[in-house]
Design an enzyme around this catalytic site. Structure first.
Site, short mmCIF file in Angstrom:
data_model
loop_
_atom_site.label_atom_id
_atom_site.label_comp_id
_atom_site.label_asym_id
_atom_site.label_seq_id
_atom_site.Cartn_x
_atom_site.Cartn_y
_atom_site.Cartn_z
N GLU A 84 0.90 -1.15 0.00
CA GLU A 84 0.00 0.00 0.00
C GLU A 84 0.94 1.20 0.00
O GLU A 84 1.87 1.27 0.81
CB GLU A 84 -0.86 0.04 1.27
CG GLU A 84 -1.80 1.25 1.24
CD GLU A 84 -2.56 1.48 2.54
OE1 GLU A 84 -2.20 0.87 3.56
OE2 GLU A 84 -3.51 2.29 2.52
N ARG A 119 5.33 -12.88 9.28
CA ARG A 119 6.10 -11.69 8.94
C ARG A 119 7.42 -11.71 9.72
O ARG A 119 7.56 -12.40 10.72
CB ARG A 119 5.30 -10.44 9.27
CG ARG A 119 4.94 -10.32 10.74
CD ARG A 119 4.59 -8.89 11.17
NE ARG A 119 4.38 -7.99 10.09
CZ ARG A 119 3.19 -7.49 9.74
NH1 ARG A 119 2.11 -7.85 10.41
NH2 ARG A 119 3.09 -6.64 8.77
N LYS A 174 4.62 0.20 10.88
CA LYS A 174 4.58 1.50 10.23
C LYS A 174 4.27 2.60 11.23
O LYS A 174 4.81 3.70 11.15
CB LYS A 174 3.50 1.50 9.12
CG LYS A 174 4.02 0.99 7.81
CD LYS A 174 2.97 1.04 6.72
CE LYS A 174 3.51 0.43 5.43
NZ LYS A 174 2.49 0.28 4.39
#
Length: 578
Positions: free
Chosen positions: A51, A277, A287
């Site tokens: 994204e 992850r 983030k």
RNA sequence: AGGGGUGUCGUCAAGCGGCAAGACACAGGCUUUUGAUGCCUGCAUUCGUAGGUUCGAAUCCUACCGCCCCUGCCA
């Protein structure tokens, strides 16, 4: 192992690097099964779907290596697709940085660059189809009410009062949503699935919301935008993706992913596969946390060399190959884990040791005068650029009566295991001469300011005529020709292995390692170091790997600025800290 | 009325009923004009726990325990 290789289909053996050292991970095994079953014409087509709302970090590198790697192993393709369905958070600046980082890492999407926003019209048509089939409806519940109707983890939700609207009414309302007749948040389009499902994602999930925000690509053409669950899988299908690799938290979304694919007449039936992850010790990866570090000025931007962002690692001097190797070694699995940064550091050292040219630089200079060396004389000595690579050639380094050596390489009172310079002891100056420390000068506080030494003219080049041994070899820089430089010493950003865990109450920002950045301003470099080009890693002998800072203006008069990527392994230092 | 995952060396991670790969870390040793590199050696009689099936179980079954994720009109 022999048997295992036989099980790999002929066509996939070539180009598959499972020739012995590396083994198939569970995703490769599942793809193998799909291939054998002839699914999707036995094609393999993956995608990396960021994204564009932030910078890529090393966790993304794992995904990039995985997706592009799978495509390569199975002789398929990997698309780069921007998941840009939320215009309120996304910007072109991010798509540019993402492209740069993926390219830098060494991957080529060969023109297969897509955007979920490319499919807005098709996605809208799919939504209309769902409505016509009685599988989606426009809901007027407020966000708060929607939440309340959804129920809880342990209790079923309740049907929305708008759930049984007619197809005609839904069609009309949805068209008017698109036409901009309703306020943001006043209505949504929902899939009609099951409000009592144990999986919350199946409780009539929202698939379109009204949102008046300027989109970086479609501008103001739309005021309704599809949600991730609806857009992602269908975008995969539209692109002919066969295997949609994502992280564990989307495991719960797979039934929904499959549901949309099953309800609609899509051209391809992609399969979603989830993996764990990457978590790295002594850093943070989310983030939100990275953004806070940047916004609060706790670090020097997204490319601060202490950050795990790809731009930060690049500025720090990590090579793309070292990051790819690292991603190869950590493996792919489904259990949550935390990889030790030491493995990343090992990966850079391994790569840089192979390619970096050696130079001499003194970070904390201590003046050294060779009293029996002719005053005013300067000579050129030969030094090899890489001890393990003759092809790297050699260079000349100036030597003079006054030199700089590393402060840590001298101790007035040395412990037994310290075999560097100390009064009365002879050591070798690399590529130069044997020298002996005769006496020292001190300032008023008793701090050593100058080392007075004698040298053995017979030891030119670094070996004595009589073959006598010396325990230590020191790096040095000739004072008259030394280049002044600024060197930034970086270390792990946090002092705790898992700064992100909030179990001890404290905020992760309180766990920042105060010694994570040390700036040294009066470093002395051998002349050749003034010529190092941007992006080229070098080794400062006995110290570590360094790279010119890529934010420094080329013509800065203040002299070069080097960033330390990583130190060399140091058994002496290690033994000292015990 | 909950749903979905996952537990193999300090850290990653193979293993898929036949007797615990590999890497990092760590500890020793050799080589060395970088206390670097390189090379050699050591490092899980044991696979979350307890039962069971089997000649044989990390692998199959049962129960229990731990950890992670899910109640955005984020992705």
């Amino acid at each position: 192992m022999q048997d295992k290789e036989k099980n790999i289909p002929e066509g996939n053996l070539e180009g598959c690097d499972c020739s012995g050292e590396s083994r198939v991970n569970f995703i490769q095994a599942q793809i193998d099964d799909d291939l054998k079953a002839g699914k999707n014409e036995a094609r393999v087509h993956t995608r990396f779907p960021p994204e564009p709302n932030g910078y890529l970090h090393i966790g993304h590198a794992k995904s990039i290596c995985l997706n592009f790697g799978l495509a390569e192993i199975f002789k398929g393709f990997c698309n780069l697709r921007f998941d840009d369905t939320n215009p309120s958070k996304e910007e072109v600046e991010y798509v540019e940085s993402i492209k740069e980082d993926v390219r830098w890492l060494g991957f080529d999407w060969d023109g297969r660059e897509f955007f979920a926003s490319d499919y807005f019209e098709k996605l809208y048509a799919y939504a209309v189809q769902l409505i016509k089939d009685g599988k989606a409806y426009v809901c007027d519940l407020s966000p708060e009410a929607t939440r309340e109707y959804r129920g809880t983890l342990k209790e079923a939700g309740r049907n929305s009062p708008y759930r049984e609207r007619s197809v005609a009414e839904n069609l009309d309302l949805f068209a008017r949503m698109r036409a901009g007749e309703f306020a943001d948040g006043s209505r949504v389009l929902r899939a009609k699935i099951d409000m009592a499902a144990g999986n919350m994602n199946m409780r009539d999930p929202v698939i379109y919301r009204i949102l008046r925000a300027h989109h970086h690509r479609t501008g103001d053409a739309w005021c309704i935008y599809p949600m991730y669950d609806f857009a992602h899988g269908l975008s995969d299908a539209i692109e002919g993706i066969t295997h949609s690799i994502c992280t564990l938290e989307f495991e719960d979304h797979r039934p929904l992913y499959d549901w949309f694919i099953e309800q609609l007449p899509v051209p391809c039936r992609p399969r979603q596969i989830e993996f764990a992850r990457l978590n790295l010790s002594y850093t943070v990866m989310s983030k939100r946390k990275l953004l806070k570090l940047v916004n609060d000025g706790l670090v020097d931007g997204w490319d601060d060399p202490r950050l795990p962002t790809l731009s930060g690692l690049r500025r720090r001097g990590f090579s793309p190959a070292s990051i790819r190797n690292f991603c190869e070694r950590i493996g792919v699995a489904k259990r949550n884990s935390m990889v030790d940064v030491a493995l990343l550091e090992h990966a850079v050292r391994e790569d840089l040791n192979r390619i970096a040219s050696r130079y001499m630089a003194v970070l904390q200079p201590l003046k050294l005068i060779i009293d029996n060396y002719p005053e005013g004389q300067v000579e050129e000595l030969d030094a090899v650029n890489h001890p393990e690579d003759p092809a790297a050639g050699s260079r000349k380094i100036p030597f003079a009566r006054e030199l700089y050596v590393e402060r840590d390489d001298f101790m007035e009172e040395a412990p037994k295991k310290f075999y560097r310079l100390t009064p009365g002891r002879e050591v070798r100056l690399r590529y130069a001469y044997y020298i002996r420390c005769e006496w020292v000068e001190k300032d008023a506080e008793g701090k050593v300011t100058v080392l007075h030494c004698s040298y053995d003219p017979q030891s030119r080049g670094g070996s004595s005529a009589d073959g006598r041994k010396v325990k230590a070899t020191l790096h040095w820089v000739a004072a008259p020709t030394a280049v002044n430089a600024e060197v930034r010493l970086y270390d792990r950003l946090f002092s705790e292995p898992d700064p992100g865990s909030e179990k001890d109450g404290g905020s992760f920002t309180e766990k920042i390692n105060s010694g994570s950045l040390v700036v040294l301003k009066d470093c002395k470099l051998e002349p050749a170091l003034a010529e190092v080009e941007a992006g080229v890693s070098v080794q400062f002998e006995r110290l570590g790997y360094f790279i010119p800072d890529n934010r420094q203006r080329p013509l800065s008069s203040a002299g070069p600025v080097f960033n330390r990527t990583v130190t060399l392994r140091d058994d002496w230092l290690k033994s000292q800290s015990k």
